[in-house]
Design a protein around this motif. Sequence first.
Motif, PDB file in Angstrom:
ATOM      1  N   GLY A  90       0.808  -1.208   0.000  1.00 15.61           N
ATOM      2  CA  GLY A  90       0.000   0.000   0.000  1.00 15.61           C
ATOM      3  C   GLY A  90       0.842   1.260   0.000  1.00 15.61           C
ATOM      4  N   ARG A  91       1.045   1.824   1.166  1.00 15.90           N
ATOM      5  CA  ARG A  91       1.847   3.025   1.346  1.00 15.90           C
ATOM      6  C   ARG A  91       2.885   2.751   2.429  1.00 15.90           C
ATOM      7  NH1 ARG A  91       0.629   4.355  -2.859  1.00 15.90           N
ATOM      8  NH2 ARG A  91      -0.675   6.070  -3.590  1.00 15.90           N
ATOM      9  N   GLY A  92       4.117   3.186   2.197  1.00 17.63           N
ATOM     10  CA  GLY A  92       5.175   2.964   3.171  1.00 17.63           C
ATOM     11  C   GLY A  92       4.856   3.552   4.522  1.00 17.63           C
ATOM     12  N   GLN A  93       4.246   4.742   4.532  1.00 23.52           N
ATOM     13  CA  GLN A  93       3.988   5.459   5.779  1.00 23.52           C
ATOM     14  C   GLN A  93       2.852   4.859   6.601  1.00 23.52           C
ATOM     15  OE1 GLN A  93       3.882   9.126   3.344  1.00 23.52           O
ATOM     16  NE2 GLN A  93       4.866  10.093   5.088  1.00 23.52           N
ATOM     17  N   VAL A  94       2.151   3.883   6.040  1.00 28.34           N
ATOM     18  CA  VAL A  94       1.119   3.206   6.817  1.00 28.34           C
ATOM     19  C   VAL A  94       1.759   2.339   7.913  1.00 28.34           C
ATOM     20  CG1 VAL A  94      -0.737   1.483   6.703  1.00 28.34           C
ATOM     21  CG2 VAL A  94      -0.566   3.245   4.945  1.00 28.34           C
ATOM     22  N   VAL A  95       3.012   1.905   7.684  1.00 34.37           N
ATOM     23  CA  VAL A  95       3.719   1.044   8.629  1.00 34.37           C
ATOM     24  C   VAL A  95       4.778   1.853   9.377  1.00 34.37           C
ATOM     25  CG1 VAL A  95       5.222  -0.980   8.868  1.00 34.37           C
ATOM     26  CG2 VAL A  95       3.341  -1.007   7.216  1.00 34.37           C
ATOM     27  N   ASP A  96       4.813   1.709  10.700  1.00 32.70           N
ATOM     28  CA  ASP A  96       5.852   2.315  11.528  1.00 32.70           C
ATOM     29  C   ASP A  96       7.120   1.485  11.340  1.00 32.70           C
ATOM     30  OD1 ASP A  96       7.623   2.941  13.630  1.00 32.70           O
ATOM     31  OD2 ASP A  96       5.995   3.484  14.976  1.00 32.70           O
ATOM     32  N   THR A  97       8.075   2.015  10.576  1.00 29.45           N
ATOM     33  CA  THR A  97       9.276   1.257  10.224  1.00 29.45           C
ATOM     34  C   THR A  97      10.069   0.845  11.457  1.00 29.45           C
ATOM     35  OG1 THR A  97       9.427   2.402   8.099  1.00 29.45           O
ATOM     36  CG2 THR A  97      11.416   1.284   8.876  1.00 29.45           C
ATOM     37  N   ASN A  98      10.222   1.732  12.424  1.00 24.86           N
ATOM     38  CA  ASN A  98      10.995   1.408  13.625  1.00 24.86           C
ATOM     39  C   ASN A  98      10.344   0.274  14.412  1.00 24.86           C
ATOM     40  OD1 ASN A  98      12.984   3.328  13.117  1.00 24.86           O
ATOM     41  ND2 ASN A  98      11.858   4.939  14.188  1.00 24.86           N
ATOM     42  N   ALA A  99       9.013   0.306  14.504  1.00 24.53           N
ATOM     43  CA  ALA A  99       8.309  -0.758  15.218  1.00 24.53           C
ATOM     44  C   ALA A  99       8.467  -2.091  14.488  1.00 24.53           C
ATOM     45  CB  ALA A  99       6.835  -0.399  15.370  1.00 24.53           C
ATOM     46  N   LEU A 100       8.411  -2.054  13.159  1.00 21.30           N
ATOM     47  CA  LEU A 100       8.589  -3.280  12.377  1.00 21.30           C
ATOM     48  C   LEU A 100      10.010  -3.811  12.535  1.00 21.30           C
ATOM     49  CD1 LEU A 100       7.600  -5.389  10.353  1.00 21.30           C
ATOM     50  CD2 LEU A 100       8.201  -3.793   8.508  1.00 21.30           C
ATOM     51  N   LEU A 101      10.982  -2.916  12.556  1.00 16.17           N
ATOM     52  CA  LEU A 101      12.378  -3.332  12.729  1.00 16.17           C
ATOM     53  C   LEU A 101      12.570  -4.119  14.023  1.00 16.17           C
ATOM     54  CD1 LEU A 101      14.638  -0.366  11.543  1.00 16.17           C
ATOM     55  CD2 LEU A 101      14.889  -2.773  10.912  1.00 16.17           C
ATOM     56  N   VAL A 102      11.947  -3.662  15.080  1.00 18.67           N
ATOM     57  CA  VAL A 102      12.066  -4.348  16.372  1.00 18.67           C
ATOM     58  C   VAL A 102      11.541  -5.777  16.252  1.00 18.67           C
ATOM     59  CG1 VAL A 102      11.243  -4.412  18.750  1.00 18.67           C
ATOM     60  CG2 VAL A 102      11.994  -2.247  17.749  1.00 18.67           C
ATOM     61  N   GLU A 103      10.387  -5.932  15.619  1.00 25.55           N
ATOM     62  CA  GLU A 103       9.799  -7.270  15.468  1.00 25.55           C
ATOM     63  C   GLU A 103      10.673  -8.164  14.586  1.00 25.55           C
ATOM     64  OE1 GLU A 103       7.436  -8.359  17.153  1.00 25.55           O
ATOM     65  OE2 GLU A 103       6.047  -6.762  17.668  1.00 25.55           O
ATOM     66  N   LEU A 104      11.244  -7.594  13.527  1.00 27.28           N
ATOM     67  CA  LEU A 104      12.102  -8.372  12.639  1.00 27.28           C
ATOM     68  C   LEU A 104      13.404  -8.769  13.333  1.00 27.28           C
ATOM     69  CD1 LEU A 104      11.645  -6.322   9.332  1.00 27.28           C
ATOM     70  CD2 LEU A 104      10.732  -8.594   9.795  1.00 27.28           C
ATOM     71  N   GLN A 105      13.967  -7.835  14.084  1.00 26.80           N
ATOM     72  CA  GLN A 105      15.229  -8.106  14.773  1.00 26.80           C
ATOM     73  C   GLN A 105      15.079  -9.200  15.820  1.00 26.80           C
ATOM     74  OE1 GLN A 105      16.011  -4.094  16.020  1.00 26.80           O
ATOM     75  NE2 GLN A 105      17.205  -3.587  14.193  1.00 26.80           N
ATOM     76  N   HIS A 106      13.909  -9.272  16.426  1.00 25.24           N
ATOM     77  CA  HIS A 106      13.639 -10.320  17.417  1.00 25.24           C
ATOM     78  C   HIS A 106      13.198 -11.624  16.751  1.00 25.24           C
ATOM     79  CE1 HIS A 106      12.871  -7.132  20.779  1.00 25.24           C
ATOM     80  NE2 HIS A 106      14.161  -7.323  20.522  1.00 25.24           N
ATOM     81  N   GLY A 107      12.986 -11.590  15.431  1.00 28.12           N
ATOM     82  CA  GLY A 107      12.578 -12.789  14.713  1.00 28.12           C
ATOM     83  C   GLY A 107      11.156 -13.216  14.993  1.00 28.12           C
ATOM     84  N   ARG A 108      10.325 -12.311  15.546  1.00 28.98           N
ATOM     85  CA  ARG A 108       8.956 -12.682  15.891  1.00 28.98           C
ATOM     86  C   ARG A 108       8.043 -12.638  14.684  1.00 28.98           C
ATOM     87  NH1 ARG A 108       4.014 -11.708  17.973  1.00 28.98           N
ATOM     88  NH2 ARG A 108       3.939  -9.562  17.229  1.00 28.98           N
ATOM     89  N   LEU A 109       8.300 -11.694  13.764  1.00 38.75           N
ATOM     90  CA  LEU A 109       7.498 -11.560  12.547  1.00 38.75           C
ATOM     91  C   LEU A 109       8.408 -11.593  11.328  1.00 38.75           C
ATOM     92  CD1 LEU A 109       5.117  -8.578  13.525  1.00 38.75           C
ATOM     93  CD2 LEU A 109       4.629 -11.039  13.700  1.00 38.75           C
ATOM     94  N   THR A 110       7.820 -11.846  10.162  1.00 36.23           N
ATOM     95  CA  THR A 110       8.505 -11.678   8.890  1.00 36.23           C
ATOM     96  C   THR A 110       7.725 -10.651   8.071  1.00 36.23           C
ATOM     97  OG1 THR A 110       7.295 -13.535   7.909  1.00 36.23           O
ATOM     98  CG2 THR A 110       9.461 -14.006   8.887  1.00 36.23           C
ATOM     99  N   ALA A 111       8.320 -10.204   6.969  1.00 40.16           N
ATOM    100  CA  ALA A 111       7.655  -9.162   6.181  1.00 40.16           C
ATOM    101  C   ALA A 111       8.025  -9.270   4.708  1.00 40.16           C
ATOM    102  CB  ALA A 111       8.020  -7.776   6.714  1.00 40.16           C
ATOM    103  N   ALA A 112       7.131  -8.757   3.867  1.00 36.34           N
ATOM    104  CA  ALA A 112       7.379  -8.587   2.435  1.00 36.34           C
ATOM    105  C   ALA A 112       6.916  -7.172   2.097  1.00 36.34           C
ATOM    106  CB  ALA A 112       6.624  -9.619   1.611  1.00 36.34           C
ATOM    107  N   LEU A 113       7.826  -6.341   1.606  1.00 30.19           N
ATOM    108  CA  LEU A 113       7.541  -4.919   1.437  1.00 30.19           C
ATOM    109  C   LEU A 113       7.790  -4.473   0.003  1.00 30.19           C
ATOM    110  CD1 LEU A 113       9.497  -3.664   4.604  1.00 30.19           C
ATOM    111  CD2 LEU A 113       7.074  -4.315   4.486  1.00 30.19           C
ATOM    112  N   ASP A 114       6.773  -3.862  -0.596  1.00 29.64           N
ATOM    113  CA  ASP A 114       6.978  -3.205  -1.888  1.00 29.64           C
ATOM    114  C   ASP A 114       7.123  -1.701  -1.697  1.00 29.64           C
ATOM    115  OD1 ASP A 114       7.070  -3.223  -4.825  1.00 29.64           O
ATOM    116  OD2 ASP A 114       5.181  -2.123  -4.695  1.00 29.64           O
TER     117      ASP A 114
END
Length: 315
Positions: A231-255
Amino acid sequence: MTDKLRVLVSSEADDRVGREMLAATAGVEVVPYDPTSSELTPEQARADVLIPPYRGSHRPIGLLRQLSALRLVQLLTAGTDEWAPHVPAGIPVSNAGDAHAGPVSEWILSAILTQLRQWPSLVRFQDEHVWAHRKFNADTLADSRVLIVGAGNIGKATAAKLAPFGAHVTLVGRTARDGVHATSELADLLPGHRVVVVVVVVTPLTEATKGLVDRDFLARMDSGALLVNAGRGQVVDTNALLVELQHGRLTAALDVTDPEPLPADHPLWEQPGVIISPHSARTVPGTNALCYSVATARITAFALSHLSPLSPDTL
């Protein structure tokens, strides 16, 4: 009132197909313009309709003030947020969301399958010449629950593509209606979904959608779940997503990302649980022709209405 609707169409090579389609349309006069120019000729300034170019569609925004007879802005994009704040009140802004539903929903499906079937890991194993039998854990779409945030053309097309794989889809829109939940229900809907897809693109980015996918939103997603943002990059809080990715709790696919383009030194690049494409989900052969087909149909309807403004239902 003139006999023909004067339509400004970019003179660039990508927009040739649009000039040809519209030139063959009854009641329309094509007026080419240079989207990199800061000044319009007197003939161009009398145009009724402005079509921003297929690529770099934001470039002619500065020309709006010169268009004294403007009746419609017809975009070739799915979203309108770049243009909506600049277009004079009372002038409709129409998008080409119908044209993007197929390519973007296909990208979403490919991104989900790529992540669930662990293709990024397999490619890395291949680079190391490793036969990775039993060295990775793949998942399946069959019987998976998929939450789609955005119930417009792209969201519905994505749901249709997921159905043959045996996925169970939940659609979410701004307001509740038959088969669609309201965004106010998101907090309760998130748990239990293996995949969450964000396709909020058609309406302008607002305070209600900016940062919608924040720390609390992500925390409500199941551990191991996949977030897909087309959708739109700004819909997602990048810093919050980074925390989840760094902890390996979530995965993501981003366009799409925030910021965009993503800087070369941004930590998002280094996360093993994310795949990133450069805002290219819609980019397939013939996409510009699809966009101009939608634009031509809407401008034809506009011309047939004797230059009367389009109703919101038409846009």
